[in-house]
Design an enzyme around this catalytic site. Sequence first.
Site, PDB file in Angstrom:
ATOM      1  N   LYS A   1     -14.504   2.524   8.728  1.00 36.77           N
ATOM      2  CA  LYS A   1     -13.632   2.164   7.609  1.00 36.77           C
ATOM      3  C   LYS A   1     -12.844   0.903   7.958  1.00 36.77           C
ATOM      4  CE  LYS A   1      -9.596   4.327   6.514  1.00 36.77           C
ATOM      5  NZ  LYS A   1      -8.551   3.393   6.053  1.00 36.77           N
TER       6      LYS A   1
ATOM      7  N   ASP B   1     -11.851  -0.012   2.446  1.00 37.11           N
ATOM      8  CA  ASP B   1     -10.744   0.759   1.870  1.00 37.11           C
ATOM      9  C   ASP B   1      -9.618  -0.191   1.450  1.00 37.11           C
ATOM     10  OD1 ASP B   1      -8.895   2.798   1.325  1.00 37.11           O
ATOM     11  OD2 ASP B   1      -8.377   3.082   3.433  1.00 37.11           O
TER      12      ASP B   1
ATOM     13  N   LYS C   1      -8.343  -0.219  -1.911  1.00 37.77           N
ATOM     14  CA  LYS C   1      -7.541   0.432  -2.976  1.00 37.77           C
ATOM     15  C   LYS C   1      -7.104  -0.548  -4.062  1.00 37.77           C
ATOM     16  CE  LYS C   1      -5.613   3.942   0.176  1.00 37.77           C
ATOM     17  NZ  LYS C   1      -5.951   3.469   1.532  1.00 37.77           N
TER      18      LYS C   1
ATOM     19  N   ASP D   1      -5.356  -3.498 -10.414  1.00 37.58           N
ATOM     20  CA  ASP D   1      -4.912  -4.701 -11.149  1.00 37.58           C
ATOM     21  C   ASP D   1      -5.477  -4.607 -12.565  1.00 37.58           C
ATOM     22  OD1 ASP D   1      -4.005  -7.325 -11.795  1.00 37.58           O
ATOM     23  OD2 ASP D   1      -4.322  -7.993  -9.740  1.00 37.58           O
TER      24      ASP D   1
ATOM     25  N   ASN E   1     -10.073  -6.958 -15.803  1.00 31.25           N
ATOM     26  CA  ASN E   1     -10.877  -8.165 -15.605  1.00 31.25           C
ATOM     27  C   ASN E   1     -10.815  -8.641 -14.149  1.00 31.25           C
ATOM     28  OD1 ASN E   1     -12.418 -10.457 -16.749  1.00 31.25           O
ATOM     29  ND2 ASN E   1     -10.610 -11.600 -16.051  1.00 31.25           N
TER      30      ASN E   1
ATOM     31  N   THR F   1      -1.550  10.529  -0.165  1.00 31.29           N
ATOM     32  CA  THR F   1      -1.113  11.752   0.535  1.00 31.29           C
ATOM     33  C   THR F   1       0.282  11.581   1.141  1.00 31.29           C
ATOM     34  OG1 THR F   1      -2.442  11.009   2.390  1.00 31.29           O
ATOM     35  CG2 THR F   1      -3.381  12.733   1.031  1.00 31.29           C
TER      36      THR F   1
ATOM     37  N   ARG G   1      -6.978   7.721  14.683  1.00 34.20           N
ATOM     38  CA  ARG G   1      -6.413   7.773  16.033  1.00 34.20           C
ATOM     39  C   ARG G   1      -7.030   8.776  16.999  1.00 34.20           C
ATOM     40  NH1 ARG G   1      -0.636   7.627  13.334  1.00 34.20           N
ATOM     41  NH2 ARG G   1      -1.984   8.564  11.750  1.00 34.20           N
TER      42      ARG G   1
HETATM   43  O1  C5P Z   1      -5.372   7.796  12.447  1.00 34.10           O
HETATM   44  P1  C5P Z   1      -5.680   8.674  11.260  1.00 34.10           P
HETATM   45  O2  C5P Z   1      -6.812   9.648  11.507  1.00 34.10           O
HETATM   46  O3  C5P Z   1      -4.454   9.352  10.709  1.00 34.10           O
HETATM   47  O4  C5P Z   1      -6.196   7.638  10.165  1.00 34.10           O
HETATM   48  C1  C5P Z   1      -6.492   8.011   8.847  1.00 34.10           C
HETATM   49  C2  C5P Z   1      -6.933   6.821   8.064  1.00 34.10           C
HETATM   50  O5  C5P Z   1      -7.099   7.222   6.710  1.00 34.10           O
HETATM   51  C3  C5P Z   1      -5.955   5.671   8.052  1.00 34.10           C
HETATM   52  O6  C5P Z   1      -6.716   4.471   7.993  1.00 34.10           O
HETATM   53  C4  C5P Z   1      -5.170   5.874   6.779  1.00 34.10           C
HETATM   54  O7  C5P Z   1      -4.701   4.675   6.230  1.00 34.10           O
HETATM   55  C5  C5P Z   1      -6.239   6.460   5.871  1.00 34.10           C
HETATM   56  N1  C5P Z   1      -5.754   7.250   4.755  1.00 34.10           N
HETATM   57  C6  C5P Z   1      -4.948   8.360   4.902  1.00 34.10           C
HETATM   58  N2  C5P Z   1      -4.542   9.063   3.798  1.00 34.10           N
HETATM   59  C7  C5P Z   1      -4.924   8.665   2.581  1.00 34.10           C
HETATM   60  C8  C5P Z   1      -5.740   7.547   2.423  1.00 34.10           C
HETATM   61  C9  C5P Z   1      -6.140   6.854   3.550  1.00 34.10           C
HETATM   62  O8  C5P Z   1      -4.614   8.741   6.020  1.00 34.10           O
HETATM   63  N3  C5P Z   1      -4.550   9.361   1.527  1.00 34.10           N
END
Ligand code: C5P
Length: 240
Positions: free
Chosen positions: A32, A59, A61, A64, A67, A122, A214
């Site tokens: 990602k 990713d 997101k 806007d 168009n 989230t 992570r």
């Molecule tokens: O390090 P970790 O496993 O928490 O990373 C989760 C990834 O998913 C990050 O890149 C975070 O920005 C992304 N993400 C998230 N919750 C969302 C959408 C994306 O944790 N609702």
Amino acid sequence: MSRPIIALDFPHLAAVQEFLKSFPAEESLFVKVGMELFYSEGPTVVRFLKDQGHDVFLDLKLHDIPNTVESAMKCLAALGVSLTNVHAAGGIEMMTAAKRGLTAGTPEGQAVPKLIAVTQLTSTSEAQMQNDQLISVSLAKSVTHYAKCAAKAGLDGVVCSAHEVRQIKEATNEDFICLTPGIRPKSAAVGDQKRVMTPSEARKIGSDYIVVGRPITKAKKPYEAYLAIKNEWNGETVDE
Ligand code: C5P
């Protein structure tokens, strides 16, 4: 075997290259690329990852006017990513335009990238949603409503918490993609994620893709951490 998507939350390409040295060169990953990496390196990083044989979830997101989103999606489709996303809050017209742009921008003979929508982030609590967005229904209801809008616009699925998968599939259909971040193997630190699930629980509940950052990127041995999560995600281990 289905692959967990590794969140490459790094500031520069050099850090990505260093991280990928932990993996065998022939291992095709699903990664990602988010805002940080894309805004610092641009399309170069996506081309690099594709050249290395990896699949990319871009990713960004988008949110806007229809168009603008349509034109932007045309550009992103040309990069050959597998999956990308928009905010459902942009509305059905915007999501339909996004899909149209992706289809128009996909080179001959290539698959159109799958398009999914972010419902409520989230990180947003029910109180924040009600106060900041003036949405007076419950968070669960808002998430389900946005998922239905995404389905109506012809999108392939949503990004959601693993805890929301059942309600979303019931409100749309079983094939509607639920991609879930916030995944932690039992032993890993939770960090700033509030509502987490293990890969095995996510599989049981019906997640179609999991995103893990992570627990892999900060692991002492990233490849081993990746394989353990991949095995658990594919039901190759019992987590009890
Ligand atoms: O390090 P970790 O496993 O928490 O990373 C989760 C990834 O998913 C990050 O890149 C975070 O920005 C992304 N993400 C998230 N919750 C969302 C959408 C994306 O944790 N609702």
